[in-house]
Design an enzyme around this catalytic site. Structure first.
Site, PDB file in Angstrom:
ATOM      1  N   GLU A 173       0.790  -1.219   0.000  1.00 57.90           N
ATOM      2  CA  GLU A 173       0.000   0.000   0.000  1.00 57.90           C
ATOM      3  C   GLU A 173       0.830   1.282   0.000  1.00 57.90           C
ATOM      4  O   GLU A 173       0.446   2.264  -0.625  1.00 57.90           O
ATOM      5  CB  GLU A 173      -0.933   0.016   1.227  1.00 57.90           C
ATOM      6  CG  GLU A 173      -2.033  -1.020   1.191  1.00 57.90           C
ATOM      7  CD  GLU A 173      -3.166  -0.630   0.256  1.00 57.90           C
ATOM      8  OE1 GLU A 173      -3.119   0.464  -0.315  1.00 57.90           O
ATOM      9  OE2 GLU A 173      -4.093  -1.445   0.091  1.00 57.90           O
TER      10      GLU A 173
ATOM     11  N   SER B  29     -22.973 -26.643  55.855  1.00 54.60           N
ATOM     12  CA  SER B  29     -21.979 -26.807  56.930  1.00 54.60           C
ATOM     13  C   SER B  29     -20.688 -26.044  56.686  1.00 54.60           C
ATOM     14  O   SER B  29     -19.717 -26.220  57.432  1.00 54.60           O
ATOM     15  CB  SER B  29     -21.646 -28.295  57.099  1.00 54.60           C
ATOM     16  OG  SER B  29     -22.791 -29.026  57.495  1.00 54.60           O
TER      17      SER B  29
END
Length: 733
Positions: A127, A387
């Site tokens: 590019e 518990s």
């Protein structure tokens, strides 16, 4: 005219060849006077007039150009720099991203660390090869493009630089015209003046279109390849270079053949220019183009949702989670939920003991499973803990000094008013060591210890350590909370257990990384008591096929089989697991030991590290067999049952009474009046202890005045010459 005169006139904008010919100078007359001669030349006056007119046209054109540039206004960079909100883990890895308000995916990019260098090299070579050096516009590229257009009759290559393309992305053009191109050039120059090259490249890589709602190379790499663009193959690099040139006509999910052709064209040109070898390009062209979009990452969705709600405007939110651990624990929760049943959900929390940072947060097996209410975060749901609060009862009992892990305690039928606790298997073990009572999770011994400690004190201590306990409306803490009669979240439970691993000080959990985050440790219990609890829990029998003595853990099952829990820790991390239905419906047979504990041990195995050893015993820790314990510690006796030695009257503290509240303030700030202690029975001399520290002897009248250490709970102990002792806990206010 001189050569410089010709240059200046031709460089002035706005002058055409026709206007130039009308001002063409002519030679002077033979007699040297101004005025037209027979051969059409101009005199000095005409030359002066021409120069003035030329300067006027140039100044007017430049002024008009400057006014036009000024009319463009500042660059709209703020809007262009908006990105999708990203939630990342402690190492910066993406956990989840959120699309922008208009549905676009645009993720921030760092070209130096977040993108494959090979892709950057290929992009610039294709590019804009002079990107590092040009000022935003590349005259050579523009000239080449114009020459190709003239000689071939169509566009062969574009003359736009990366900066010019970025300008077009920031201000999309509606038409292709000379004016639009000129605007692009001006904006490119402005970009180069305001940003450096790295910033320009980063912004381009975030805005470049890749088809559909994907913008930027990072969103494209995740959407098409399912991975970050840090490591891309040559075929993937070439495809990502080709797509932005025509993103819609080359969309891989709609036009895969066009995308493949464009990719191969990029490879051919790179081979021709010597950027890529022919062999590598040939192999890359054989790679198939993906034909479907991949889903964006959705790790830790509940944590991400919570972070977004807390930090709405932050583009990047960092969490303390470890994406690797988060991923394996999400898979574990999903697999185990499928095996348990279609309506059951699983939640997991893993915490670093030292820092309190949450390393993994699994709120449900599948965020998108509606049947399991997947979007409900079960780590923050208030449920009955069964518990799992028992270790804290034993911890306070160890802290108070009236029981030791090797003390004997009775597991037998007992009644507290109308409350008669029973064990899970409806049987009783008789007399057992305290260590075994906790490891077997016996209910009666735990309730007897809680009765001695006080339910309100246990509740206050757990809240002080950072847990938000939820009781039914207008109900005070009672003995039932020792067996799950209170609401708590998985995250709070994990925080409490990490406090045991930290030898008695919990640290508030942290999941979002804040800049100024100071979290002071919270007191849970003293160091010796916490060590004893961890030492007992590490001996708890593990699930089937699990290794013994590696993880200190506890299980719990809520009333009606609605919740199954298992929380455990080693010297490094604490992990908590919850299993149940999100709607709270009972699940017959759902038990913590068989449903949650195997997931806990599997979670530790999937951390990829061997369990770290627990901390060493702190100074002052008393480790002995039952036979070598002092007489009062050899067997636990409930409140009111006194230790007797021989025929003497048993030692008993008459005042203050156990569990009483005493107003001792004397008016000054933090000053309290002396507190009298009265004793009955026992053998002189007797030693008085406040919070385990000796403060002197009881006098002959069996009483003593002590200075309260401050507001809050105070433990008062009297020990006589035979070793018999009695202890009360009062609250000074």
């Amino acid at each position: 005219m001189t050569a410089s005169g010709r240059h200046n006139s031709s460089s002035c904008p706005g002058l055409s060849r026709a206007s130039m010919s009308s001002f063409a100078p002519r030679r002077q007359d033979v007699d040297g006077r101004d005025g037209p001669g027979h051969d059409g030349v101009l005199g000095r006056r005409q030359i002066r007039t021409f120069a003035i007119a030329l300067a006027f046209v140039c100044v007017s054109s430049i002024g008009a150009l400057a006014a036009w540039v000024a009319s463009l206004g500042p660059l709209p960079l703020a809007q262009a720099q908006q990105v999708s909100t990203s939630v990342v883990d402690r190492n910066g890895k993406l956990l989840r991203a959120y699309a922008m308000a208009d549905g676009r995916w645009r993720l921030p990019v760092d070209s130096r660390t977040g993108v494959d260098p090979g892709y950057i090299k290929l992009l610039l070579a294709y590019e804009d090869r002079r990107f590092p050096t040009h000022p935003g516009v590349d005259p050579l590229a523009l000239g080449r493009a114009a020459l190709q257009l003239v000689t071939r009759g169509h566009i062969v290559s574009g003359g736009s630089t990366i900066t010019m393309q970025l300008a077009r992305l920031i201000e999309p053009r509606r038409e292709r015209s000379v004016g639009a191109k000129l605007r692009q050039v001006v904006r490119a120059v402005q970009l180069e003046r305001q940003l450096n090259k790295d910033q320009i490249l980063d912004l381009y890589l975030a805005l470049a279109p890749f088809g559909g709602n994907l913008e930027g190379v990072r969103a494209a790499s995740l959407g098409y390849f399912g991975k970050e663009p840090k490591r891309l193959s040559l075929a993937e690099q070439a495809l990502l270079v080709a797509l932005p040139q025509s993103p819609e006509t080359r969309r891989v999910d709609r036009h895969p053949e066009a995308a493949r052709t464009a990719r191969n064209r990029v490879l051919e040109r790179m081979v021709a220019e010597g950027v890529v070898s022919a062999e590598d390009a040939a192999q890359a062209t054989m790679v198939a183009v993906p034909k479907l979009r991949k889903p964006m990452p959705v790790l830790a969705p509940h944590s991400a949702d919570q972070a977004i709600a807390s930090m709405k405007d932050a583009p990047v939110i960092a969490l303390t989670l470890d994406s690797g651990l988060q991923k394996v624990l999400e898979a574990l929760a999903r697999d185990r939920a499928l095996a348990l049943g279609p309506d059951l959900s699983v939640a997991i929390v893993a915490v670093d003991n030292e820092s309190g940072d949450v390393l993994a947060h699994v709120g449900s097996p599948d965020y998108f499973d509606e049947r399991r209410a997947g979007q409900v975060d079960m780590t923050r749901a208030v449920r009955s803990p069964g518990s799992t609060l028992k270790p804290f009862i034993y911890g306070l009992a160890f802290e108070d000094g009236f029981v030791h892990p090797e003390s004997l305690i009775d597991d037998r039928p007992i009644r507290f008013g109308s409350y008669a606790p029973e064990n899970f298997d409806m049987s009783f073990q008789g007399t057992v060591p305290v260590r075994k009572a906790l490891q077997l999770s016996l209910n009666v011994p735990a309730i007897e210890l809680l009765d001695r400690i006080g339910a309100s004190r246990l509740s206050s201590r757990l809240k002080q350590a950072g847990a938000n306990l939820v009781l039914p409306k207008d109900e005070a803490p009672g003995l039932a909370m020792g067996l799950g009669g209170v609401g708590v979240t998985l995250k709070d439970l994990v925080q409490l257990y990490s406090g045991i691993a930290r030898l008695g000080s919990s640290k508030p959990l942290r999941e979002i990384v804040w800049r100024d985050d100071v979290r002071e440790p919270l007191r849970l219990m003293d160091q010796v008591a916490a060590w004893h609890v961890g030492n007992v829990l590490i001996g708890t029998p593990p699930p089937e096929n699990a290794v013994h003595n590696r993880i200190a853990f506890k299980t719990g099952t809520s009333y009606g089989y609605r919740d199954a829990w298992s929380v455990g820790f080693d010297g490094r991390i604490t992990i908590g697991v919850w299993v149940g239905r999100p709607d709270g419906a009972p699940v017959p047979g759902l038990v913590g030991r068989t449903a949650a504990a195997p997931i806990l041990f599997d979670a530790f195995a999937r951390t990829g590290k061997l369990p770290a050893p627990l901390p060493r015993a702190p100074r002052g820790t008393f480790v002995a067999s039952n036979a070598k314990l002092p007489l009062p510690l050899r067997r636990f006796r409930p409140a009111g049952e006194l230790v007797r030695s021989g025929a003497e009257q048993a030692l008993r503290i008459q005042f203050p009474l156990n569990g009483s509240r005493i107003e001792a303030a004397s008016g000054g700030e933090n000053r309290f009046s002396a507190l009298p202690v009265k004793v009955a029975g026992g053998v002189l001399p007797m030693t008085m202890l406040v919070n385990g520290v000796a403060v002197g002897e009881i006098d002959g009248r069996r009483q003593r005045l002590i200075d309260p250490p401050g507001a809050g709970f105070v433990r008062l102990t009297v020990q006589d010459a035979t070793g018999a002792a009695d202890t009360v806990v009062v609250r000074i206010q």
